[in-house]
Design an enzyme around this catalytic site. Structure first.
Site, PDB file in Angstrom:
ATOM      1  CG  HIS A  21     -14.511 -26.719  -0.855  1.00  0.00           C
ATOM      2  ND1 HIS A  21     -14.281 -25.843  -1.894  1.00  0.00           N
ATOM      3  CD2 HIS A  21     -15.148 -25.993   0.098  1.00  0.00           C
ATOM      4  CE1 HIS A  21     -14.756 -24.651  -1.593  1.00  0.00           C
ATOM      5  NE2 HIS A  21     -15.290 -24.721  -0.387  1.00  0.00           N
ATOM      6  CD  GLU A  24     -17.415 -26.768   3.924  1.00  0.00           C
ATOM      7  OE1 GLU A  24     -17.971 -25.656   3.869  1.00  0.00           O
ATOM      8  OE2 GLU A  24     -16.185 -26.917   3.786  1.00  0.00           O
TER       9      GLU A  24
END
Length: 215
Positions: A21, A24
């Site tokens: 995450h 990203e």
């Protein structure tokens, strides 16, 4: 356009929960060809577009849309020249907006910077997501389901991550003389090496699919 990567939070290393995450997030913050932090989003905004991304259990998806505009302002002269010589579609031409957006987008998967100077701020952004999510019933139910699952299965992993997990023990509230240092991280450690390793291991052609629709 959309890029789908076969890597998600199931692939997080044990000591960096939420790394996929966080990874990203970091891809949006500059590349070797376009080091300016807002270059990608600014270009999309100038061309009536927008972008987003999400990290799932086994996948991560990045996508954008843009209007089929042609222009040659000062910021995009190089892109416009490349379009004239290289870009073709059924009408013999691809818009400079799409070509320019794809070029900037492609750099995420070619040469991201993972700039050390931006880590602390983005760690706190992810930590804010975590703190805000804790008040949402659907998020809490999902975390409860994970907690009750088999801890030997990757489904049990903490996919969002927070400051503590991403810095391997750092405390965002910890104060000290070294607080402003790039390598302080609340007493934890920098996740940059883990980010580079994750990108190297997971972001290769065998794991990536690209779809482009437009002109």
């Amino acid at each position: 356009a959309s890029v789908h990567v076969r890597a998600g939070h199931f692939d997080d290393p044990p000591n960096r929960a939420g790394l996929a995450h966080f990874h990203e997030h970091m891809l949006f913050l500059g590349t070797e060809k376009y080091p300016k932090e807002e270059e990608y989003e600014d270009f999309l905004g100038r061309n009536g577009g927008a972008s987003n991304a999400y990290t799932d259990m086994e996948d991560t998806n990045y996508y954008f849309n843009v209007s089929p505009l042609d222009h040659s302002d000062d910021d995009d002269e190089e892109t416009s020249e490349e379009v004239e010589s290289e870009s073709v579609d059924n009408d013999g031409k691809v818009s400079s907006a799409l070509s320019g957006a794809l070029d900037r987008f492609a750099q995420f998967f070619i040469s991201p910077l993972f700039d050390e100077a931006m880590l602390e701020r983005e760690l706190r952004a992810v930590n804010s997501e975590y703190l805000n999510g804790r008040t949402a019933d659907n998020w809490r139910n999902y975390q409860m389901l994970k907690h009750l699952s088999n801890h030997d299965h990757p489904f049990s992993k903490f996919g969002c991550g927070n400051y503590n997990t991403l810095t391997d023990g750092g405390d965002p509230e910890l104060k000290g003389e070294e607080e402003e240092s790039l390598d302080f991280f609340g007493g934890g450690s920098s996740p940059r090496e883990a980010l580079v390793q994750f990108w190297t291991d997971k972001y290769h052609a065998g794991n990536i699919r690209l779809c482009v629709v437009g002109r």
